[in-house]
Design a protein around this motif. Sequence first.
Motif, PDB file in Angstrom:
ATOM      1  N   THR A  66       0.630  -1.135   0.025  1.00 20.70           N
ATOM      2  CA  THR A  66       0.023   0.003  -0.143  1.00 20.70           C
ATOM      3  C   THR A  66       0.729   1.204   0.169  1.00 20.70           C
ATOM      4  O   THR A  66       0.416   2.439   0.327  1.00 20.70           O
ATOM      5  CB  THR A  66      -0.994   0.112   1.132  1.00 20.70           C
ATOM      6  OG1 THR A  66      -0.081  -0.346   2.306  1.00 20.70           O
ATOM      7  CG2 THR A  66      -2.085  -0.917   0.970  1.00 20.70           C
ATOM      8  N   SER A  91      -1.178   4.217   5.155  1.00 21.97           N
ATOM      9  CA  SER A  91      -1.363   3.745   3.797  1.00 21.97           C
ATOM     10  C   SER A  91      -2.393   2.530   3.626  1.00 21.97           C
ATOM     11  O   SER A  91      -3.115   2.807   2.661  1.00 21.97           O
ATOM     12  CB  SER A  91       0.174   3.062   3.282  1.00 21.97           C
ATOM     13  OG  SER A  91       0.380   1.931   3.892  1.00 21.97           O
ATOM     14  N   ALA A  94      -5.536   4.697   3.719  1.00 19.04           N
ATOM     15  CA  ALA A  94      -5.672   5.379   2.568  1.00 19.04           C
ATOM     16  C   ALA A  94      -6.292   4.342   1.351  1.00 19.04           C
ATOM     17  O   ALA A  94      -7.332   4.855   0.661  1.00 19.04           O
ATOM     18  CB  ALA A  94      -4.281   5.863   1.710  1.00 19.04           C
ATOM     19  N   ARG A  95      -5.782   3.120   1.454  1.00 20.20           N
ATOM     20  CA  ARG A  95      -6.324   2.098   0.519  1.00 20.20           C
ATOM     21  C   ARG A  95      -8.069   1.981   0.884  1.00 20.20           C
ATOM     22  O   ARG A  95      -8.636   1.749   0.019  1.00 20.20           O
ATOM     23  CB  ARG A  95      -5.564   0.601   0.787  1.00 20.20           C
ATOM     24  CG  ARG A  95      -6.183  -0.349   0.279  1.00 20.20           C
ATOM     25  CD  ARG A  95      -6.116  -0.566  -1.342  1.00 20.20           C
ATOM     26  NE  ARG A  95      -4.701  -0.599  -1.935  1.00 20.20           N
ATOM     27  CZ  ARG A  95      -4.208  -1.964  -2.021  1.00 20.20           C
ATOM     28  NH1 ARG A  95      -4.716  -2.779  -1.760  1.00 20.20           N
ATOM     29  NH2 ARG A  95      -2.878  -1.632  -2.394  1.00 20.20           N
ATOM     30  N   TRP A  99      -7.978   5.109  -2.305  1.00 21.18           N
ATOM     31  CA  TRP A  99      -6.668   5.251  -3.035  1.00 21.18           C
ATOM     32  C   TRP A  99      -5.915   3.968  -3.079  1.00 21.18           C
ATOM     33  O   TRP A  99      -6.269   3.040  -2.302  1.00 21.18           O
ATOM     34  CB  TRP A  99      -5.655   6.309  -2.218  1.00 21.18           C
ATOM     35  CG  TRP A  99      -6.267   7.868  -2.394  1.00 21.18           C
ATOM     36  CD1 TRP A  99      -7.278   8.265  -2.957  1.00 21.18           C
ATOM     37  CD2 TRP A  99      -5.154   8.895  -2.126  1.00 21.18           C
ATOM     38  NE1 TRP A  99      -7.210   9.503  -3.008  1.00 21.18           N
ATOM     39  CE2 TRP A  99      -6.106   9.989  -2.295  1.00 21.18           C
ATOM     40  CE3 TRP A  99      -3.914   8.888  -1.318  1.00 21.18           C
ATOM     41  CZ2 TRP A  99      -5.731  11.234  -2.161  1.00 21.18           C
ATOM     42  CZ3 TRP A  99      -3.666  10.220  -1.147  1.00 21.18           C
ATOM     43  CH2 TRP A  99      -4.313  11.464  -1.449  1.00 21.18           C
ATOM     44  N   LEU A 102      -0.363   4.980  -0.798  1.00 22.68           N
ATOM     45  CA  LEU A 102       0.259   6.398  -0.558  1.00 22.68           C
ATOM     46  C   LEU A 102       1.889   6.482  -1.387  1.00 22.68           C
ATOM     47  O   LEU A 102       2.544   5.480  -1.443  1.00 22.68           O
ATOM     48  CB  LEU A 102       0.752   6.457   0.940  1.00 22.68           C
ATOM     49  CG  LEU A 102      -0.585   6.804   1.904  1.00 22.68           C
ATOM     50  CD1 LEU A 102       0.099   7.078   3.359  1.00 22.68           C
ATOM     51  CD2 LEU A 102      -1.278   8.005   1.576  1.00 22.68           C
ATOM     52  N   PRO A 134      -2.774  11.374  -5.604  1.00 25.64           N
ATOM     53  CA  PRO A 134      -3.121   9.751  -5.119  1.00 25.64           C
ATOM     54  C   PRO A 134      -2.649   8.912  -6.173  1.00 25.64           C
ATOM     55  O   PRO A 134      -2.700   9.016  -7.363  1.00 25.64           O
ATOM     56  CB  PRO A 134      -4.794  10.007  -5.721  1.00 25.64           C
ATOM     57  CG  PRO A 134      -5.108  11.485  -5.630  1.00 25.64           C
ATOM     58  CD  PRO A 134      -3.745  12.167  -6.178  1.00 25.64           C
ATOM     59  N   ARG A 136      -2.142   5.866  -8.636  1.00 24.04           N
ATOM     60  CA  ARG A 136      -2.593   4.823  -9.569  1.00 24.04           C
ATOM     61  C   ARG A 136      -2.093   3.737  -9.580  1.00 24.04           C
ATOM     62  O   ARG A 136      -3.100   2.712 -10.127  1.00 24.04           O
ATOM     63  CB  ARG A 136      -2.886   5.612 -11.079  1.00 24.04           C
ATOM     64  CG  ARG A 136      -3.654   7.146 -11.033  1.00 24.04           C
ATOM     65  CD  ARG A 136      -3.798   7.796 -12.386  1.00 24.04           C
ATOM     66  NE  ARG A 136      -4.546   9.212 -12.181  1.00 24.04           N
ATOM     67  CZ  ARG A 136      -4.769   9.688 -13.369  1.00 24.04           C
ATOM     68  NH1 ARG A 136      -4.281   9.288 -14.694  1.00 24.04           N
ATOM     69  NH2 ARG A 136      -5.275  10.933 -13.187  1.00 24.04           N
ATOM     70  N   THR A 168     -11.405  12.654  -0.553  1.00 24.67           N
ATOM     71  CA  THR A 168     -10.614  11.685   0.181  1.00 24.67           C
ATOM     72  C   THR A 168      -9.299  12.349   0.752  1.00 24.67           C
ATOM     73  O   THR A 168      -9.019  11.882   1.706  1.00 24.67           O
ATOM     74  CB  THR A 168      -9.936  10.705  -0.953  1.00 24.67           C
ATOM     75  OG1 THR A 168     -11.224  10.023  -1.642  1.00 24.67           O
ATOM     76  CG2 THR A 168      -9.347   9.572  -0.510  1.00 24.67           C
ATOM     77  N   HIS A 169      -8.751  13.350   0.202  1.00 25.43           N
ATOM     78  CA  HIS A 169      -7.720  14.272   0.852  1.00 25.43           C
ATOM     79  C   HIS A 169      -8.206  14.471   2.286  1.00 25.43           C
ATOM     80  O   HIS A 169      -7.410  14.353   3.086  1.00 25.43           O
ATOM     81  CB  HIS A 169      -7.417  15.424  -0.079  1.00 25.43           C
ATOM     82  CG  HIS A 169      -6.628  15.096  -1.300  1.00 25.43           C
ATOM     83  ND1 HIS A 169      -7.157  14.933  -2.493  1.00 25.43           N
ATOM     84  CD2 HIS A 169      -5.233  15.023  -1.372  1.00 25.43           C
ATOM     85  CE1 HIS A 169      -6.213  14.676  -3.365  1.00 25.43           C
ATOM     86  NE2 HIS A 169      -4.993  14.952  -2.751  1.00 25.43           N
TER      87      HIS A 169
END
Length: 300
Positions: A66, A91, A94-95, A99, A102, A134, A136, A168-169
């Motif tokens: 991640t 991280s 974030a997933r 996203w 990170l 973010p 990809r 999301t940020h």
Amino acid sequence: MRQAMARLALAALLAAAAAPPAMAETKAYQLFGAQKAASRQEPAAIGTYARGCGAGFVQLPESGPTWQVMRLSRNRNWGHPDLVRFIIDLSQRARALGWAGLYVGDMSQPRGGPMTSGHSSHQIGLDADIWMLPPRRLDLSRAARETISSISVRTDDQRRINANWTPTHHALLRAAASDPRVDRIFVAAAVKIAMCRTARASDAAWLRKIRPLYGHNTHFHVRLKCPADSRLCQTQRPSVTELSKGGDGCDETLMWWVTDYLAPPKKTAQPKKPAKPKPGARDYTMADLPRQCAAVLSAR
């Protein structure tokens, strides 16, 4: 043979650093920047975020399920174990938020200390830059990680967030600031202002940790609290609570950043004579750092 030569070179640098003032010209950033690996010591953050070093650091792997570390040539993906664990945890969050994970920017050098370029902080293994871009994909090559750039989330006039900013940020920053390990997070002023405009009273406890600071439009800078195992670590003062007077920091943000920093009032008085610049991190010698940092440098 190479290890022996490296030890001799380090010994020479340390000797120069310990020489009388007239001869002590070797800068601390040169000594710490030359280190390629952490010291074999118990983990410890030593000194202040902008004047210190670190023992027993851990290296965040260059890639994980991640996350990916960017700008690998800098060798700045090191930190106190608490920082490495925090980044991995964030991280994964974030997933969960949507996203891929990170992109991680600068953390610290293998033994902390002043850096060869860039930051004045990041010296004790408790600071990390997280890109606003973010991810990809998380299979970038080493070459790609040297050339790809992050994105800015504010307008050029610094007053507003732009189209790159997403919910999301906001959610990611909230998750980071809600972590009890975090002392504060530096962001662009426009980001703090935008978050303040949608804030509720219940957000104060984490929102006060989000602090506006210039130069943070393409990444956010997470700073952890001093770990329990680091008695020589000095907590930043004033505290976030003192800065925001127990609130969420929004009143001071909207008042000062918009009226004074981004649109300073006109001055009629004669300008004062410029003060002599204060020494920066690249000016420090070993005498400017905690005395324990010499042992960190000399440790195997």
